[in-house]
Design a protein around this motif. Sequence first.
Motif, PDB file in Angstrom:
ATOM      1  N   GLN A   1     -36.040  32.822  -2.693  1.00  0.00           N
ATOM      2  CA  GLN A   1     -35.478  31.928  -1.676  1.00  0.00           C
ATOM      3  C   GLN A   1     -34.308  31.135  -2.249  1.00  0.00           C
ATOM      4  O   GLN A   1     -33.322  30.877  -1.549  1.00  0.00           O
ATOM      5  CB  GLN A   1     -36.572  30.993  -1.154  1.00  0.00           C
ATOM      6  N   TRP A   2     -34.433  30.756  -3.513  1.00  0.00           N
ATOM      7  CA  TRP A   2     -33.335  30.004  -4.145  1.00  0.00           C
ATOM      8  C   TRP A   2     -32.073  30.845  -4.234  1.00  0.00           C
ATOM      9  O   TRP A   2     -30.997  30.406  -3.805  1.00  0.00           O
ATOM     10  CB  TRP A   2     -33.751  29.553  -5.547  1.00  0.00           C
ATOM     11  N   ILE A   3     -32.157  32.065  -4.805  1.00  0.00           N
ATOM     12  CA  ILE A   3     -30.945  32.871  -4.979  1.00  0.00           C
ATOM     13  C   ILE A   3     -30.371  33.289  -3.632  1.00  0.00           C
ATOM     14  O   ILE A   3     -29.153  33.429  -3.482  1.00  0.00           O
ATOM     15  CB  ILE A   3     -31.218  34.110  -5.878  1.00  0.00           C
ATOM     16  N   THR A   4     -31.223  33.451  -2.621  1.00  0.00           N
ATOM     17  CA  THR A   4     -30.734  33.772  -1.282  1.00  0.00           C
ATOM     18  C   THR A   4     -29.965  32.600  -0.702  1.00  0.00           C
ATOM     19  O   THR A   4     -28.908  32.769  -0.082  1.00  0.00           O
ATOM     20  CB  THR A   4     -31.901  34.157  -0.358  1.00  0.00           C
ATOM     21  N   SER A   5     -30.486  31.391  -0.914  1.00  0.00           N
ATOM     22  CA  SER A   5     -29.766  30.197  -0.457  1.00  0.00           C
ATOM     23  C   SER A   5     -28.424  30.070  -1.159  1.00  0.00           C
ATOM     24  O   SER A   5     -27.393  29.814  -0.521  1.00  0.00           O
ATOM     25  CB  SER A   5     -30.614  28.948  -0.722  1.00  0.00           C
ATOM     26  N   VAL A   6     -28.418  30.282  -2.477  1.00  0.00           N
ATOM     27  CA  VAL A   6     -27.167  30.216  -3.241  1.00  0.00           C
ATOM     28  C   VAL A   6     -26.194  31.293  -2.758  1.00  0.00           C
ATOM     29  O   VAL A   6     -24.983  31.056  -2.654  1.00  0.00           O
ATOM     30  CB  VAL A   6     -27.452  30.383  -4.749  1.00  0.00           C
ATOM     31  N   ARG A   7     -26.727  32.474  -2.445  1.00  0.00           N
ATOM     32  CA  ARG A   7     -25.870  33.581  -1.976  1.00  0.00           C
ATOM     33  C   ARG A   7     -25.186  33.218  -0.664  1.00  0.00           C
ATOM     34  O   ARG A   7     -23.971  33.437  -0.504  1.00  0.00           O
ATOM     35  CB  ARG A   7     -26.715  34.845  -1.800  1.00  0.00           C
ATOM     36  N   HIS A   8     -25.921  32.668   0.270  1.00  0.00           N
ATOM     37  CA  HIS A   8     -25.312  32.292   1.551  1.00  0.00           C
ATOM     38  C   HIS A   8     -24.361  31.099   1.392  1.00  0.00           C
ATOM     39  O   HIS A   8     -23.328  31.038   2.076  1.00  0.00           O
ATOM     40  CB  HIS A   8     -26.400  32.002   2.582  1.00  0.00           C
ATOM     41  N   SER A   9     -24.704  30.182   0.513  1.00  0.00           N
ATOM     42  CA  SER A   9     -23.766  29.083   0.208  1.00  0.00           C
ATOM     43  C   SER A   9     -22.478  29.638  -0.383  1.00  0.00           C
ATOM     44  O   SER A   9     -21.376  29.164  -0.068  1.00  0.00           O
ATOM     45  CB  SER A   9     -24.402  28.092  -0.775  1.00  0.00           C
ATOM     46  N   LEU A  10     -22.612  30.645  -1.239  1.00  0.00           N
ATOM     47  CA  LEU A  10     -21.441  31.287  -1.848  1.00  0.00           C
ATOM     48  C   LEU A  10     -20.567  31.916  -0.780  1.00  0.00           C
ATOM     49  O   LEU A  10     -19.331  31.746  -0.804  1.00  0.00           O
ATOM     50  CB  LEU A  10     -21.894  32.335  -2.856  1.00  0.00           C
TER      51      LEU A  10
ATOM     52  N   ALA B   1     -12.168  30.689  -5.040  1.00  0.00           N
ATOM     53  CA  ALA B   1     -13.108  31.712  -4.573  1.00  0.00           C
ATOM     54  C   ALA B   1     -13.532  32.621  -5.718  1.00  0.00           C
ATOM     55  O   ALA B   1     -14.721  32.920  -5.892  1.00  0.00           O
ATOM     56  CB  ALA B   1     -12.468  32.522  -3.444  1.00  0.00           C
ATOM     57  N   VAL B   2     -12.568  33.067  -6.522  1.00  0.00           N
ATOM     58  CA  VAL B   2     -12.865  33.962  -7.649  1.00  0.00           C
ATOM     59  C   VAL B   2     -13.787  33.272  -8.650  1.00  0.00           C
ATOM     60  O   VAL B   2     -14.749  33.873  -9.152  1.00  0.00           O
ATOM     61  CB  VAL B   2     -11.561  34.419  -8.325  1.00  0.00           C
ATOM     62  N   ARG B   3     -13.531  32.013  -8.942  1.00  0.00           N
ATOM     63  CA  ARG B   3     -14.365  31.294  -9.909  1.00  0.00           C
ATOM     64  C   ARG B   3     -15.794  31.118  -9.411  1.00  0.00           C
ATOM     65  O   ARG B   3     -16.747  31.163 -10.190  1.00  0.00           O
ATOM     66  CB  ARG B   3     -13.726  29.941 -10.220  1.00  0.00           C
TER      67      ARG B   3
ATOM     68  N   ARG C   1     -20.272  31.132   2.327  1.00  0.00           N
ATOM     69  CA  ARG C   1     -19.623  30.069   3.092  1.00  0.00           C
ATOM     70  C   ARG C   1     -18.452  29.460   2.317  1.00  0.00           C
ATOM     71  O   ARG C   1     -17.355  29.256   2.875  1.00  0.00           O
ATOM     72  CB  ARG C   1     -20.644  28.979   3.444  1.00  0.00           C
ATOM     73  N   GLN C   2     -18.661  29.200   1.029  1.00  0.00           N
ATOM     74  CA  GLN C   2     -17.608  28.569   0.231  1.00  0.00           C
ATOM     75  C   GLN C   2     -16.436  29.517  -0.011  1.00  0.00           C
ATOM     76  O   GLN C   2     -15.277  29.101   0.076  1.00  0.00           O
ATOM     77  CB  GLN C   2     -18.200  28.098  -1.096  1.00  0.00           C
ATOM     78  N   VAL C   3     -16.743  30.771  -0.325  1.00  0.00           N
ATOM     79  CA  VAL C   3     -15.672  31.742  -0.563  1.00  0.00           C
ATOM     80  C   VAL C   3     -14.840  31.934   0.693  1.00  0.00           C
ATOM     81  O   VAL C   3     -13.603  31.969   0.645  1.00  0.00           O
ATOM     82  CB  VAL C   3     -16.247  33.086  -1.056  1.00  0.00           C
ATOM     83  N   GLU C   4     -15.500  32.055   1.829  1.00  0.00           N
ATOM     84  CA  GLU C   4     -14.778  32.216   3.094  1.00  0.00           C
ATOM     85  C   GLU C   4     -13.866  31.013   3.350  1.00  0.00           C
ATOM     86  O   GLU C   4     -12.706  31.175   3.743  1.00  0.00           O
ATOM     87  CB  GLU C   4     -15.775  32.382   4.236  1.00  0.00           C
ATOM     88  N   ALA C   5     -14.389  29.808   3.120  1.00  0.00           N
ATOM     89  CA  ALA C   5     -13.590  28.598   3.348  1.00  0.00           C
ATOM     90  C   ALA C   5     -12.378  28.559   2.422  1.00  0.00           C
ATOM     91  O   ALA C   5     -11.263  28.216   2.849  1.00  0.00           O
ATOM     92  CB  ALA C   5     -14.454  27.350   3.142  1.00  0.00           C
ATOM     93  N   HIS C   6     -12.563  28.920   1.145  1.00  0.00           N
ATOM     94  CA  HIS C   6     -11.442  28.889   0.200  1.00  0.00           C
ATOM     95  C   HIS C   6     -10.396  29.954   0.533  1.00  0.00           C
ATOM     96  O   HIS C   6      -9.187  29.692   0.446  1.00  0.00           O
ATOM     97  CB  HIS C   6     -11.953  29.082  -1.227  1.00  0.00           C
TER      98      HIS C   6
ATOM     99  N   TRP D   1     -22.457  34.254   6.611  1.00  0.00           N
ATOM    100  CA  TRP D   1     -23.489  33.397   6.032  1.00  0.00           C
ATOM    101  C   TRP D   1     -24.392  32.867   7.137  1.00  0.00           C
ATOM    102  O   TRP D   1     -23.977  32.685   8.273  1.00  0.00           O
ATOM    103  CB  TRP D   1     -22.874  32.247   5.239  1.00  0.00           C
ATOM    104  N   ASP D   2     -25.653  32.656   6.767  1.00  0.00           N
ATOM    105  CA  ASP D   2     -26.685  32.223   7.703  1.00  0.00           C
ATOM    106  C   ASP D   2     -27.107  30.802   7.338  1.00  0.00           C
ATOM    107  O   ASP D   2     -27.651  30.567   6.253  1.00  0.00           O
ATOM    108  CB  ASP D   2     -27.875  33.182   7.633  1.00  0.00           C
ATOM    109  N   GLU D   3     -26.846  29.868   8.227  1.00  0.00           N
ATOM    110  CA  GLU D   3     -27.191  28.469   7.977  1.00  0.00           C
ATOM    111  C   GLU D   3     -28.682  28.306   7.721  1.00  0.00           C
ATOM    112  O   GLU D   3     -29.109  27.493   6.892  1.00  0.00           O
ATOM    113  CB  GLU D   3     -26.780  27.607   9.174  1.00  0.00           C
ATOM    114  N   GLY D   4     -29.492  29.123   8.403  1.00  0.00           N
ATOM    115  CA  GLY D   4     -30.936  29.018   8.241  1.00  0.00           C
ATOM    116  C   GLY D   4     -31.431  29.456   6.880  1.00  0.00           C
ATOM    117  O   GLY D   4     -32.531  29.085   6.462  1.00  0.00           O
ATOM    118  N   ALA D   5     -30.622  30.275   6.174  1.00  0.00           N
ATOM    119  CA  ALA D   5     -31.023  30.749   4.844  1.00  0.00           C
ATOM    120  C   ALA D   5     -30.631  29.777   3.742  1.00  0.00           C
ATOM    121  O   ALA D   5     -31.065  29.930   2.596  1.00  0.00           O
ATOM    122  CB  ALA D   5     -30.413  32.117   4.572  1.00  0.00           C
TER     123      ALA D   5
END
Length: 606
Positions: free
Chosen positions: A250-259, A275-277, A261-266, A351-355
């Motif tokens: 659940q943790w790595i899935t949350s980090v994956r969806h956060s990633l 985004a690359v970093r 979201r952040q990459v898309e925003a950047h 990305w899924d906000e629920g994840a």
Amino acid sequence: DWNLSRSRYWGIPLPLWSTEDGKERVCIGSVAELRSEADKAVAAGVMAAETAEAFFAELDLHKPGVDELVLVSPSGQPMRRESDLIDVWFDSGSMPFAQWHYPFENQEEFQAAFPADFISEGVDQTRGWFFTLHAISVMLEDSPAFKNVLSTGLLLDKDGRKMSKRYGNVIDPFEAISAYGADANRWYMMGNSQPWENLRFDLKGVQEVQRKFFGTLFNTYNFFALYANIADFHYPESPIPLAERTEIDQWITSVRHSLIRQVEAHLDDYEPTRAVRLIDTFVQEQLSNWYVRLSRRRFWDGDAAAFQTLYECLETVALLMSPVAPFFADKLYRDLKQTDQSVHWADFPAWDEGAIDPRAEGRMDLAQRVTSLILSIRRKEKLKVRQPLAKALVAILDPDLRQELSRVQALISSEVNVKEIEYITEDNTILVKKIKPNFRVLGPKAGPQIKEISAKLRNFSQDDIRNLETKGRVNLELSDGNYVIELADVEILSEDIPGWSVASDSGYTVALDITLTEDLQQEGIAREFINRIQNLRKSNDYELTDRIVIRISTHPDWDAAIRAYGTYIQSETLGDQLELVAEDSIPNGEDIEINGISGKIWLDRV
């Protein structure tokens, strides 16, 4: 400084024909108009018909070919083309129109694509392409040519000097690509500095990117593929629900969806370096160095949730990295999904906000902090991680934080190889803390009050220190008024206690029981043997599923450990038989050293 025409032998001509005295002039706007004017000139006798026919048969509008045409003025005078060319950047600046043959056709297609959303070129194009695109677009459409521009900086050598043959510091791009691959060069350049800044290019940096990022990702996929093939894993149409997976899944899935979201925003904000970093950190630190490492046994055991979670992470990485590392991403995507479809035909991940679970990410961050502190004590005390220890104490005053940490306690214990973790509350008498001023921070702020503040801090009780740690600030009564002390103004240290070693960082404190009982020492020896046997299995090219026979040379310093933990050693190494034998009975055995003692191990497949 004239910015329109140039004197060159070949290029795009200025479409102006003038009489010798310059009093009559015509500007040609199309090939059809040029052909019509040529017909008039032939009819008037100022140009031979053969000349016109030869030109339009080839139809090369560049100078010098077009200069063969002589046109006729309204008064019947011959007109010759102005000898200058139009600057080549005006030719390039006409690209938005020329690519559609606009305005002669494709009006709808042109309007749908104009103005462009994005353009990128070197900073030297500010007065070149960027300008001419706008100039022509404003003249023709009263509109800028593009909405967003990313102007790239210059490429310098590793010392910040301009690359020049004179300095001998020029790097051949084809040699760099041949040595390290196009993707590694691109990833290095994109991740090293923002595109609009000058880049100091160092091949050692490219090599490091190839090894650390691409090497780590390659090894992570190979690890997945190896065990997925053994388990005959195929990603199911209905994967295991996230709520039914483990805490670390659940943790790595949350980090994956956060990633995502952040990459898309950047990327939407034209910040590719950030985004690359983020992708780089996810692959190296969160996926490989934490999730895979702490989940290895689950892959050995064929845990479907672990396989599904890692598969999803690798798929996301392939999609996110594809704009910057198109070749590696495509290979990873095709191999992972066992498909001929390119990653570049796939949709960008959503990305899924629920994840996304900020509390799960916070718990794991806390686990990593505590783990780091315990491992730092092991390094200080020269205790290998393979050596089990009995207990660690973690000072957590906040009951909510204790509750959060307890959910990842098993992961911490496994990672640091400690049998038990206990939490110290505010009424403990085990950890004794000391406080002193952080003069680098407090000195400039306090000025002449620093002496009195230091004296006050020396008199702090354990309760005073805990109060500061809990609240983040306390009020000191000084002779000339009150002064508010914050955590950043001080250094809080923990004293070691007999049989324990203590470490603190960023408000967290742990104590590690470093006493080695006989049983702990024997288990540590057993783990050392497991490590040596696994290395020998690998060097002997044994398959992961091969069962083996193990013979170890007898020695009084490890015989008891092997007898006590023999079953454990066999279960970890797929050993069907384990024997202690005289060293001279296994002359072909491999030489080993365990805790400074030499011996031999002999392995054979069953």
